[in-house]
Design a protein around this motif. Structure first.
Motif, PDB file in Angstrom:
ATOM      1  N   GLU A 161       7.159   9.625   6.450  1.00  0.00           N
ATOM      2  CA  GLU A 161       6.655  10.904   6.974  1.00  0.00           C
ATOM      3  C   GLU A 161       6.744  10.936   8.495  1.00  0.00           C
ATOM      4  O   GLU A 161       7.182  11.929   9.089  1.00  0.00           O
ATOM      5  N   ALA A 162       6.350   9.833   9.136  1.00  0.00           N
ATOM      6  CA  ALA A 162       6.360   9.786  10.596  1.00  0.00           C
ATOM      7  C   ALA A 162       7.773   9.877  11.168  1.00  0.00           C
ATOM      8  O   ALA A 162       7.981  10.471  12.228  1.00  0.00           O
ATOM      9  N   GLU A 219       5.435   5.320   2.628  1.00  0.00           N
ATOM     10  CA  GLU A 219       5.312   6.780   2.646  1.00  0.00           C
ATOM     11  C   GLU A 219       4.855   7.272   4.020  1.00  0.00           C
ATOM     12  O   GLU A 219       5.354   8.292   4.528  1.00  0.00           O
ATOM     13  N   ARG A 220       3.952   6.552   4.647  1.00  0.00           N
ATOM     14  CA  ARG A 220       3.483   6.953   5.982  1.00  0.00           C
ATOM     15  C   ARG A 220       4.608   6.815   7.012  1.00  0.00           C
ATOM     16  O   ARG A 220       4.762   7.664   7.891  1.00  0.00           O
ATOM     17  N   ILE A 221       5.382   5.742   6.888  1.00  0.00           N
ATOM     18  CA  ILE A 221       6.515   5.548   7.801  1.00  0.00           C
ATOM     19  C   ILE A 221       7.545   6.651   7.601  1.00  0.00           C
ATOM     20  O   ILE A 221       8.060   7.234   8.567  1.00  0.00           O
ATOM     21  N   ASP A 265       2.303  13.428  -6.233  1.00  0.00           N
ATOM     22  CA  ASP A 265       2.446  12.534  -5.092  1.00  0.00           C
ATOM     23  C   ASP A 265       3.041  11.212  -5.590  1.00  0.00           C
ATOM     24  O   ASP A 265       2.339  10.394  -6.193  1.00  0.00           O
ATOM     25  N   GLN A 323      10.564   0.556  10.110  1.00  0.00           N
ATOM     26  CA  GLN A 323      10.215   1.682  10.971  1.00  0.00           C
ATOM     27  C   GLN A 323      10.946   1.595  12.308  1.00  0.00           C
ATOM     28  O   GLN A 323      11.452   2.617  12.816  1.00  0.00           O
ATOM     29  N   ASP A 375       0.856  -1.183   0.000  1.00  0.00           N
ATOM     30  CA  ASP A 375       0.000   0.000   0.000  1.00  0.00           C
ATOM     31  C   ASP A 375       0.897   1.238   0.000  1.00  0.00           C
ATOM     32  O   ASP A 375       1.888   1.281  -0.716  1.00  0.00           O
ATOM     33  N   GLN A 376       0.585   2.232   0.807  1.00  0.00           N
ATOM     34  CA  GLN A 376       1.455   3.400   0.936  1.00  0.00           C
ATOM     35  C   GLN A 376       2.044   3.483   2.342  1.00  0.00           C
ATOM     36  O   GLN A 376       2.300   4.558   2.871  1.00  0.00           O
ATOM     37  N   ARG A 377       2.307   2.310   2.924  1.00  0.00           N
ATOM     38  CA  ARG A 377       2.867   2.263   4.278  1.00  0.00           C
ATOM     39  C   ARG A 377       4.266   2.862   4.316  1.00  0.00           C
ATOM     40  O   ARG A 377       4.635   3.504   5.304  1.00  0.00           O
TER      41      ARG A 377
END
Length: 199
Positions: free
Chosen positions: A27-28, A23-25, A106, A192, A19-21
């Motif tokens: 960013e975090a 990208e989320r990681i 994006d 992560q 998915d877009q995990r």
């Protein structure tokens, strides 16, 4: 700031299931990403792997079970026998390379949009119209599907050579500038944790 080189093929079911995990990681954890699509069949032949069609039936049976389990875990819609797989990954890869160079959209949405088109929407990601739609949906100029084909081809080939040189052998594959490497979407939690200094 940590940096992640993300090696993948637009044909990979496991890259889709990420998915877009990533990208989320990123960013975090304040990390940056460079997207490096490559020719996975050439990578397999260079690193001791085999194309799916050449694998032993027991390996493919396990792979198919694992894809189904991972899809169920994520709750993602997925076609387990896509209408257009395998197909030519080069056109979509060139577009991703051109979009990354152009900026303005994006990238995570673009990469996932291409993978989703193949694995959930039964669209042929080698077709110009599909690539243009993915570019537009992610906020990029759809004309990028036509421009920069030569430079896209050069970068695509360079990504393969770089992948082999750093030890990449599958997709998705994440290489952090710390030297740590993570293979598979099921290692994103470990990635992560590494970025957080826990691994």
């Amino acid at each position: 700031m940590a940096h992640i080189d993300y090696y993948f093929t637009t044909l990979s079911p496991f890259a889709y299931l990420a998915d877009q995990r990533l990208e989320r990681i990123a960013e975090a954890e304040g990390a940056s990403i460079t997207y490096k699509p490559l020719d996975i069949m050439a990578l397999f032949s260079r690193t001791g792997g085999q194309a799916p069609k050449d694998r032993h039936p027991s390996r493919m049976a396990y792979r198919n079970q694992e894809v189904r389990r991972q899809a169920k875990k994520t709750g993602m819609k997925m076609s387990f026998q896509p209408a257009h797989w395998p197909t030519n990954a080069a056109p979509s890869s060139y577009a991703i390379i051109a979009a990354q160079a152009a900026g303005g959209g994006d990238m995570g949405a673009l990469v996932h949009g291409v993978l989703r088109a193949c694995w959930a929407e039964d669209r042929d990601i080698a077709e110009d119209a599909v690539i243009r739609d993915c570019l537009e949906q992610a906020g990029f100029d759809p004309a990028l599907a036509d421009s920069g084909l030569l430079s896209g081809a050069e970068t695509y080939a360079a990504n393969l050579e770089e992948a082999v040189s750093v030890g990449v052998f599958g997709s998705p594959f994440y290489v952090v500038d710390s030297g740590e490497m993570f293979w598979g979407q099921d290692r994103l939690d470990d990635l992560q944790a590494h970025l957080q200094g826990k691994l």
